[in-house]
Write a protein that holds these residues in place. Structure first.
Motif, PDB file in Angstrom:
ATOM      1  N   VAL A  32      -7.102   2.284   4.067  1.00 28.55           N
ATOM      2  CA  VAL A  32      -6.859   1.872   2.677  1.00 28.55           C
ATOM      3  C   VAL A  32      -5.522   2.448   2.204  1.00 28.55           C
ATOM      4  O   VAL A  32      -4.654   1.721   1.723  1.00 28.55           O
ATOM      5  CB  VAL A  32      -7.993   2.360   1.733  1.00 28.55           C
ATOM      6  N   VAL A  56      -2.187   0.115   1.533  1.00 29.15           N
ATOM      7  CA  VAL A  56      -1.746   0.018   0.142  1.00 29.15           C
ATOM      8  C   VAL A  56      -0.320   0.542   0.002  1.00 29.15           C
ATOM      9  O   VAL A  56       0.531  -0.075  -0.632  1.00 29.15           O
ATOM     10  CB  VAL A  56      -2.719   0.785  -0.780  1.00 29.15           C
ATOM     11  N   SER A  57      -0.040   1.672   0.661  1.00 31.35           N
ATOM     12  CA  SER A  57       1.282   2.285   0.531  1.00 31.35           C
ATOM     13  C   SER A  57       2.363   1.413   1.145  1.00 31.35           C
ATOM     14  O   SER A  57       3.448   1.262   0.590  1.00 31.35           O
ATOM     15  CB  SER A  57       1.302   3.652   1.213  1.00 31.35           C
ATOM     16  N   VAL A  85       2.269  -1.897   1.709  1.00 33.94           N
ATOM     17  CA  VAL A  85       2.461  -3.111   0.915  1.00 33.94           C
ATOM     18  C   VAL A  85       3.234  -2.790  -0.361  1.00 33.94           C
ATOM     19  O   VAL A  85       4.159  -3.497  -0.749  1.00 33.94           O
ATOM     20  CB  VAL A  85       1.107  -3.776   0.583  1.00 33.94           C
ATOM     21  N   GLN A  86       2.870  -1.676  -0.971  1.00 30.77           N
ATOM     22  CA  GLN A  86       3.560  -1.242  -2.188  1.00 30.77           C
ATOM     23  C   GLN A  86       5.047  -1.010  -1.900  1.00 30.77           C
ATOM     24  O   GLN A  86       5.908  -1.436  -2.661  1.00 30.77           O
ATOM     25  CB  GLN A  86       2.919   0.057  -2.680  1.00 30.77           C
ATOM     26  N   SER A 119       0.250  -9.538  -3.240  1.00 34.01           N
ATOM     27  CA  SER A 119      -0.969  -9.092  -3.929  1.00 34.01           C
ATOM     28  C   SER A 119      -2.195  -9.605  -3.203  1.00 34.01           C
ATOM     29  O   SER A 119      -3.177  -8.883  -3.026  1.00 34.01           O
ATOM     30  CB  SER A 119      -0.995  -9.594  -5.365  1.00 34.01           C
ATOM     31  N   SER A 161      -2.593  -7.623  -0.132  1.00 31.31           N
ATOM     32  CA  SER A 161      -3.160  -6.314  -0.513  1.00 31.31           C
ATOM     33  C   SER A 161      -4.661  -6.395  -0.684  1.00 31.31           C
ATOM     34  O   SER A 161      -5.402  -5.573  -0.157  1.00 31.31           O
ATOM     35  CB  SER A 161      -2.637  -5.863  -1.876  1.00 31.31           C
ATOM     36  N   GLY A 191      -7.192  -4.683   1.637  1.00 28.96           N
ATOM     37  CA  GLY A 191      -8.045  -3.715   0.947  1.00 28.96           C
ATOM     38  C   GLY A 191      -9.518  -4.002   1.202  1.00 28.96           C
ATOM     39  O   GLY A 191     -10.312  -3.090   1.417  1.00 28.96           O
ATOM     40  N   THR A 226       2.390   7.187   6.057  1.00 30.65           N
ATOM     41  CA  THR A 226       3.342   6.646   5.097  1.00 30.65           C
ATOM     42  C   THR A 226       4.702   7.304   5.279  1.00 30.65           C
ATOM     43  O   THR A 226       5.744   6.673   5.249  1.00 30.65           O
ATOM     44  CB  THR A 226       2.827   6.910   3.670  1.00 30.65           C
ATOM     45  N   TRP A 248      -2.902   5.771  -7.843  1.00 30.87           N
ATOM     46  CA  TRP A 248      -4.198   5.104  -7.995  1.00 30.87           C
ATOM     47  C   TRP A 248      -4.894   4.933  -6.656  1.00 30.87           C
ATOM     48  O   TRP A 248      -6.116   4.859  -6.587  1.00 30.87           O
ATOM     49  CB  TRP A 248      -4.063   3.782  -8.738  1.00 30.87           C
ATOM     50  N   ALA A 249      -4.107   4.903  -5.562  1.00 30.43           N
ATOM     51  CA  ALA A 249      -4.727   4.800  -4.237  1.00 30.43           C
ATOM     52  C   ALA A 249      -5.469   6.091  -3.903  1.00 30.43           C
ATOM     53  O   ALA A 249      -6.519   6.080  -3.271  1.00 30.43           O
ATOM     54  CB  ALA A 249      -3.670   4.501  -3.182  1.00 30.43           C
TER      55      ALA A 249
END
Ligand SMILES: Nc1ncnc2c1ncn2[C@@H]1O[C@H](COP(=O)(O)OP(=O)(O)O)[C@@H](O)[C@H]1O
Ligand SMILES: [Mg+2]
Lengths: 224, 392
Positions: free
Chosen positions: B35, B39-40, B42-43, B266, B269, B273, B342, B356-357
């Motif tokens: 996760v 998330v990192s 993609v962000q 998105s 993600s 996710g 990351t 928030w992750a």
């Protein structure tokens, strides 16, 4: 002399579907404060079942048990746990120590479920360990002890909350006779100090040391 | 029993079975790790793209071949009808709302200087790209329209190309080879971000001539004001309709692409996710499974504790805390590993672990511990002391 336990017309019936086992068939016993009582009888006669019911580990199918003047029938699970914790110390044939856990932690266990403040746990625990002569083994794990030592740990654990009543189910059953005698002597000492002792055994010789014998046969008390 | 004491009991129980505890945690570790990492990344990717487009500016209009936004993109390029003459058409007919226009041909090719070779992007365009891309020519000069018309064999290099082919030496006046053609370096451009720096700017007519091309990749228009973008899109479409059919080209703004890329990211993600969430769920089921085994194995212990005064609540709490410890500890380890991962991809994507992750991962693993720990704990707490003590 005041009664510490009074059981009246206690039945315990195991309904196994096809079979109905009547382990206790209307047992009534009265045990007074400070007594040393032996419950004797052949294997399967219902001794353990009776002890478990008197010690609130099990509930009777019918009949009632009064401990220290309190009828245990209406007690909630939490209250039963409290009575077991404060007022009764158990010693079992197979020791029932926590595996791979030190002597110290085993003896301390009942204190953790009590209202005794944590600051007093260590002193009380050490006092009991000294009483059974294991002060050199406090950090040994339970599996590093001999049978006799294990049973001494169990006795220290039974005493740590200073209960008025000690219940022992065949405490010498897994020990050789010499070690068994030492354990029995410990119970005599404790009785001399005022503890009420209930000793469950199938061994007639062992039962002779008690002041009083309750003889069981096939779920009934035949001699009291 | 005090909460602290219950916690100690739970920790001890887990330590008694270190290998098993670790293996049980592994599911949650992998779940949280994936996760956090996904998330990192993609962000980071989203940040990168946003930066790239803001470098292009919000007042940019792009003409691409085919129905890029509607049809099959590969078909759009294979039947590309966009040519340099359409650039001339726009230059002639565009209103004064348009500040500058530049056509472009993009080709991926090896550039060679002496023994060194670097895979660069040949960027065939006109001089107007300097204004449109806000390029900063830091050495030498950019080529002129006259050189373009003359198909002069000259190039201007992006900073990465300079670094790879020339190191610290000055490339001005040197000759580089692309395929069989030789070009003279007349200038260099300061760094503008990774997708710009591997470019070799080349006059567009030179590019067509040297590599035998008739089509161009796109035409970029810069408007005077950001508010003119929509008007310019309509105007550009009308001009191109003089020579092309509606389906032969697409006119869009950089904002349009950014929005659609962000939409896609998105969705990616959410998809990733969900997959990562499933692995967390599997981790939770693993915890429940092991806790159920543990409750059965420790039936005697439970009976004993009850005989010594433990209430059902004490026992239940002990087992819930064990499973929560497993999952939260797993969550923390997964978070740590995700953070390291990351960090490791930092040179490729400017990934960062969003706050928030972290909250999501830890909240999720806590929930997993409570949810999947409750059933085994209830099982444990319900055990009758005497049945448990008799249990062999
Ligand atoms: N959980 C049980 N289910 C069925 N029968 C039981 C159970 N516990 C004890 N019994 C039966 O009750 C009788 C008395 O057992 P127990 O009290 O253990 O005897 P003792 O301790 O005198 O040897 C035995 O016949 C035994 O098989
Ligand atoms: Mg028995």
């Amino acid at each position: 002399m005041s009664a510490i336990i009074q059981a009246t017309e206690v039945y315990k019936i195991y309904d196994l579907g096809e079979e109905r086992i009547e382990a206790l068939k209307g047992v009534s016993v009265l045990i007074n404060q400070g007594e040393f009582v032996a419950i004797v009888g052949k294997s399967g006669s219902g001794k353990s079942t009776l002890m478990h019911i008197l010690g609130l580990l099990d509930t009777p199918s019918s009949g009632e048990v009064i401990i220290n003047g309190t009828n245990t029938k209406g007690l909630k699970e939490k209250q039963l746990a409290k009575v077991r914790n404060n007022e009764i110390g158990f010693v079992f044939q197979s020791f029932n120590l926590l595996q791979r856990t030190s002597v110290l932690d085993n003896v301390m266990l009942p204190l953790k479920y009590s209202n005794v403040p944590a600051s007093k746990w260590m002193d009380k625990t050490m006092e009991m360990i000294k009483l059974v002569g294991l002060e050199n083994r406090i950090h040994n794990k339970s599996n590093e002890l001999s049978g006799g030592q294990k049973q001494r740990v169990a006795i220290a654990r039974a005493l740590v909350n200073d209960p008025a009543l000690i219940m022992a189910d065949e405490p010498t059953g897994n020990l050789d006779s010499k070690t068994g005698d030492e354990i029995v002597k410990k119970f005599l000492d404790l009785n001399a100090q005022g503890k009420t002792i209930i000793l469950v055994t199938h061994d007639e010789d062992l039962a002779k040391i008690a002041q009083r014998r309750i003889v069981m046969h096939d779920g009934c008390v035949v001699e009291n | 029993m005090h909460l602290l004491e219950t916690l100690k009991t739970a920790i001890n129980a887990l330590l008694l079975n270190k290998a098993r505890s670790f293996l049980t945690m592994l599911g949650v570790i992998i779940g949280v790790f994936s996760v956090v990492t996904l998330v990192s990344v993609v962000q980071g990717f989203q940040n990168y793209i946003t930066d790239q487009f803001s470098a292009l500016g919000s007042n940019t209009v792009i003409v691409g071949p085919g129905g890029i936004t509607t049809g099959d993109p590969s078909k759009a390029y294979s039947s590309n009808k966009l040519e340099n003459k359409h650039y001339d058409l726009l230059k002639l007919n565009s209103s004064d709302k348009v500040l500058a226009i530049a056509p472009s041909i993009r080709l991926s090719k090896d550039a060679t200087y002496k023994t060194k070779t670097y895979l660069s992007t040949i960027f065939g365009t006109t001089q107007s790209v300097v204004d449109i891309g806000a390029l900063n020519v830091d050495k030498g000069r950019f080529y002129t329209d006259a050189e373009d018309t003359a198909k002069a064999r000259v190039v201007v290099l992006g900073s990465e190309v300079v670094k790879q082919l020339f190191g610290t030496r000055s490339p001005i006046g040197e000759r580089i080879k692309v395929e069989k053609e030789t070009f003279q370096v007349i200038g260099t451009v300061a760094s503008k971000g990774s997708s710009f720096d591997d470019r070799i700017y080349m006059p567009i007519k030179t590019t067509e001539n040297a590599f035998n091309l008739t089509n161009i990749s796109s035409i970029v228009l810069k408007t005077k004001n950001a508010g003119d973008v929509d008007t310019v899109i309509k105007e550009t479409e009308l001009i191109l309709m003089k020579d092309l059919k509606k389906d032969d080209f697409t006119v869009f703004s950089s904002k349009d692409i950014l929005t659609s890329i962000n939409n896609i990211l998105s969705m990616v993600s959410v998809g990733l996710g969900a997959i990562a969430g499933i692995s967390l769920l599997v981790g939770g089921i693993g915890i429940m499974n092991i806790m159920l085994v543990s409750v059965t194995e420790r039936t005697r212990e439970i009976g004993l504790r009850k005989a010594l005064g433990a209430t059902s609540g004490n026992i239940g709490l002990q087992f819930v805390i064990e499973s929560v410890l497993l999952s939260v500890l797993g969550g923390l380890v997964g978070l740590g590993l995700g953070w390291l991962a990351t960090f490791a991809v930092q040179s490729f994507v400017r990934a960062e672990v969003p706050w928030w992750a972290i909250v999501l991962a830890l909240g999720f693993s806590l929930t997993v511990g409570v949810v999947f720990g409750t059933y085994p704990a209830v099982n444990a707490s319900k055990k009758d002391p005497i049945e448990a003590l008799r249990f062999e």
